[in-house]
Design an enzyme around this catalytic site. Structure first.
Site, mmCIF file in Angstrom:
data_model
loop_
_atom_site.group_PDB
_atom_site.id
_atom_site.type_symbol
_atom_site.label_atom_id
_atom_site.label_comp_id
_atom_site.label_asym_id
_atom_site.label_seq_id
_atom_site.Cartn_x
_atom_site.Cartn_y
_atom_site.Cartn_z
ATOM 1 N N LYS A 96 0.817 -1.222 0.000
ATOM 2 C CA LYS A 96 0.000 0.000 0.000
ATOM 3 C C LYS A 96 0.849 1.271 0.000
ATOM 4 C CE LYS A 96 -3.870 -2.323 2.251
ATOM 5 N NZ LYS A 96 -3.207 -3.571 2.670
HETATM 6 O O1 LIG Z 1 -9.194 -3.266 1.526
HETATM 7 C C1 LIG Z 1 -8.308 -4.030 1.923
HETATM 8 C C2 LIG Z 1 -7.037 -4.021 1.393
HETATM 9 C C3 LIG Z 1 -6.126 -4.927 1.845
HETATM 10 N N1 LIG Z 1 -6.432 -5.828 2.793
HETATM 11 C C4 LIG Z 1 -5.396 -6.802 3.230
HETATM 12 O O2 LIG Z 1 -5.822 -8.111 2.847
HETATM 13 C C5 LIG Z 1 -5.524 -9.030 3.892
HETATM 14 C C6 LIG Z 1 -6.813 -9.575 4.467
HETATM 15 O O3 LIG Z 1 -6.540 -10.589 5.400
HETATM 16 P P1 LIG Z 1 -7.702 -11.562 5.985
HETATM 17 O O4 LIG Z 1 -6.966 -12.411 6.959
HETATM 18 O O5 LIG Z 1 -8.236 -12.355 4.819
HETATM 19 O O6 LIG Z 1 -8.719 -10.687 6.604
HETATM 20 C C7 LIG Z 1 -4.685 -8.285 4.917
HETATM 21 O O7 LIG Z 1 -3.321 -8.420 4.557
HETATM 22 C C8 LIG Z 1 -5.113 -6.834 4.709
HETATM 23 O O8 LIG Z 1 -4.086 -5.926 5.053
HETATM 24 C C9 LIG Z 1 -7.688 -5.850 3.322
HETATM 25 O O9 LIG Z 1 -8.030 -6.666 4.192
HETATM 26 N N2 LIG Z 1 -8.602 -4.942 2.860
#
Ligand SMILES: O=c1ccn([C@@H]2O[C@H](COP(=O)(O)O)[C@@H](O)[C@H]2O)c(=O)[nH]1
Length: 278
Positions: A96
């Site tokens: 990001k």
């Molecule tokens: O809008 C967003 C952008 C990035 N993320 C990232 O994706 C994963 C989600 O992890 P889970 O364990 O599936 O919840 C995490 O690395 C976030 O930083 C997001 O969730 N939402």
């Protein structure tokens, strides 16, 4: 040079519509019986690479969980990236990044220049300084077959107050991000290389995604509460461009490699059904 969009299109065709995140949360390390240190991190990431690197279309290491251990953690990240690419997975590094253009140039060369030790297939980027400030990333990505996923409507509840706010011309902030990306992807076949991040948790987007012509990364599935069925509500007719992303939901099945593979396979089946792919 084959574009990222073309490589992603092929990878999803061959391996299925799935991105799995590598997010070594302290709680997951503990659940896997690993110490919350660099050795635990290395073991965790290596297990995911071995279980999924030759199976899943896209793997998304979350940089924060590696950076937490300083330079030793970053070394594990570099090695994880290299091993994933050797096994044929596309690597989307979730960092990001975003800044003024001259600094974005340095971020671009850190992640999208093939001579960098941290070179990946694609990165996530924040448009808070204006989508135009990310131009050096878009240019280097185009030059070297890389991709950039720009945050548009994020999966966290706090995002909406900024991203759904209305701009002077009546469009939401998210729509302006989508529209700028659409221009960058215009005419690309089979798919543009600049993606947008739209969370699976956001419900109806209120956005017109029809001109995007690029991938739509959908995090928020599993641990954040969204299900594959929610993708239909969020993306409607843009479903074919969606890349569903799971981290904790799949990682929680470890450390047994077979269980990790089974969890990823289940996610692919669910997503194929939701996206109506055969
Ligand atoms: O809008 C967003 C952008 C990035 N993320 C990232 O994706 C994963 C989600 O992890 P889970 O364990 O599936 O919840 C995490 O690395 C976030 O930083 C997001 O969730 N939402």
């Amino acid at each position: 040079m084959e574009s990222f969009g073309a490589r992603l299109h092929r990878a999803v065709g061959e391996r299925g519509p799935l991105c799995v995140g590598i997010d070594p949360h302290p709680a997951l390390l503990a659940r896997w019986g690993l110490a919350d240190d660099v050795d635990g991190l290395s073991h965790f990431a290596g297990t995911v690479v071995d279980a999924l690197g030759d199976r899943v279309a896209v793997v998304k290491p979350q940089s924060a969980f590696f950076e937490r251990f300083g330079s030793h953690g970053v070394a594990v990240l570099e090695s994880t990236i290299r091993q994933l690419r050797e096994r044929g997975a596309l690597v989307l590094l979730d960092v990001k990044r975003g800044d003024i253009g001259s600094t974005v140039q340095a971020y671009a060369s850190a992640y999208l220049n093939p001579s960098s030790p941290m070179h990946v297939d694609a990165i996530t980027a924040s448009p808070f300084l204006g989508v135009g400030s990310l131009a050096p990333m878009f240019e280097l990505a185009a030059e070297h077959g890389g991709g950039v996923f720009v945050l548009a409507l994020t999966s966290n509840p706090e995002g909406a107050s900024v991203q759904r706010a209305t701009t002077a011309d009546g469009r939401t902030v998210a729509q302006t991000v989508i529209d700028e990306i659409s221009q960058l992807n215009a005419g690309a076949e089979p798919l543009g290389s600049i993606g947008a991040v739209v969370g699976a948790t956001v419900g109806e987007t209120g956005c017109d995604l029809s001109a995007m012509n690029g991938p739509l990364l959908a995090p928020g599935l599993g641990a954040q509460g969204a299900t594959a069925a929610d993708l239909r509500v969020v993306f409607g007719s843009s479903l074919p461009a969606v890349l569903p992303s799971y981290s904790r939901e799949v990682l929680g099945a470890g450390p047994d490699p077979e269980a990790l593979r089974a969890a990823a396979d289940r996610a692919v089946v669910d997503c194929r059904a939701a996206l109506k792919l055969s």
